[in-house]
Design a protein around this motif. Structure first.
Motif, mmCIF file in Angstrom:
data_model
loop_
_atom_site.group_PDB
_atom_site.id
_atom_site.type_symbol
_atom_site.label_atom_id
_atom_site.label_comp_id
_atom_site.label_asym_id
_atom_site.label_seq_id
_atom_site.Cartn_x
_atom_site.Cartn_y
_atom_site.Cartn_z
ATOM 1 N N ILE A 1 -1.403 2.755 -8.184
ATOM 2 C CA ILE A 1 -2.754 2.661 -7.637
ATOM 3 C C ILE A 1 -2.657 2.780 -6.120
ATOM 4 N N THR A 2 -3.653 3.443 -5.534
ATOM 5 C CA THR A 2 -3.736 3.601 -4.078
ATOM 6 C C THR A 2 -5.052 3.009 -3.601
ATOM 7 N N LYS A 3 -4.988 2.245 -2.523
ATOM 8 C CA LYS A 3 -6.189 1.654 -1.923
ATOM 9 C C LYS A 3 -6.179 1.925 -0.420
ATOM 10 N N VAL A 4 -7.375 2.022 0.140
ATOM 11 C CA VAL A 4 -7.542 2.282 1.575
ATOM 12 C C VAL A 4 -7.836 0.964 2.284
ATOM 13 N N LEU A 5 -7.173 0.748 3.429
ATOM 14 C CA LEU A 5 -7.425 -0.451 4.216
ATOM 15 C C LEU A 5 -7.527 -0.080 5.683
ATOM 16 N N GLN B 1 -0.043 2.426 -1.387
ATOM 17 C CA GLN B 1 0.164 2.696 -2.807
ATOM 18 C C GLN B 1 1.178 1.719 -3.388
ATOM 19 N N ASN C 1 1.278 5.801 2.626
ATOM 20 C CA ASN C 1 1.079 6.945 1.729
ATOM 21 C C ASN C 1 1.785 8.201 2.222
ATOM 22 N N THR D 1 -4.119 -6.648 -4.285
ATOM 23 C CA THR D 1 -5.123 -7.014 -3.292
ATOM 24 C C THR D 1 -4.414 -7.115 -1.949
ATOM 25 N N ASP E 1 -2.210 -2.918 -10.003
ATOM 26 C CA ASP E 1 -3.311 -3.361 -9.152
ATOM 27 C C ASP E 1 -2.732 -4.258 -8.061
ATOM 28 N N SER F 1 -3.732 4.368 3.741
ATOM 29 C CA SER F 1 -3.730 4.369 2.281
ATOM 30 C C SER F 1 -2.432 3.724 1.838
#
Length: 189
Positions: free
Chosen positions: A82-86, A70, A46, A11, A9, A68
């Motif tokens: 985990i991959t998150k979009v910003l 990762q 990504n 932030t 995880d 994206s």
């Protein structure tokens, strides 16, 4: 011996409308009863290429946009990702030039805001009580002389806004006058 899998995880903090495109990332991986994390692999766009291997890096993007990111972590035996979009947005800085202001004459205003791409709106308060103008390069006619405070507000497509106010002297029109004591200079006989 079974090694528990970590739970990856992270932030991030985007700073909308800031002057830079730097984004700090903070690891938030849970060990889940397993050993300490031994490897961090960050892919900020990504594309399958590892961009950084520190625990909590900062990445500077080259352009505003949606990305994206990762994080893949390893505890020596198991991995998780985990991959998150910003969304990264850039600020806009309002500025303008204008021609001299003459009473009842056209005064041209030219936006010199930066960056020039991605501007969504231009609002001009000409400082004389008239309705606001719009567009990057408006023309305005002043009907009263004096000092005017011109306020220009520019907004980019990310919603970032910048405002600048400059003073403009609107000059009255000159009055031509001819005077003389000898009428023969004025009339050809």
């Amino acid at each position: 011996n079974i090694v528990p899998k970590p739970i990856a995880d992270f932030t991030f903090t985007t700073n909308p409308c800031s002057n830079g495109l730097s984004v700090p990332f903070a690891d938030g991986t849970t060990l889940n009863g397993g050993p300490a994390i031994s490897n961090y692999y960050w892919d900020f766009d990504n594309d399958g290429v590892v961009d950084n291997t520190t625990q909590s890096p900062t990445n500077t993007y080259t352009t505003a946009g949606t990305y994206s990111a990762q994080l893949l972590v390893s505890n020596g035996g198991c991995t998780d990702s985990i991959t998150k979009v910003l969304t990264v947005s850039q600020s806009v800085v309002a500025n303008f030039n204008n021609t001299n202001g003459c009473l009842n004459g056209a005064t041209n205003f030219t936006s010199t805001s930066t960056p020039t791409l991605g501007l969504a709106s231009h609002v001009w308060n000409f400082g004389d009580g008239s309705p606001n103008g719009n567009g990057a390069n408006p023309v305005h006619t002043y009907t009263t002389p004096g000092v005017k405070n011109v306020t220009y507000t520019v907004t980019n497509s990310s919603g970032c806004q910048s405002v600048i106010t400059k003073t403009l002297d609107v000059f009255p029109n000159p009055v031509a006058a001819i005077s003389g004591s000898n009428p023969s200079y004025l009339v050809n006989t």
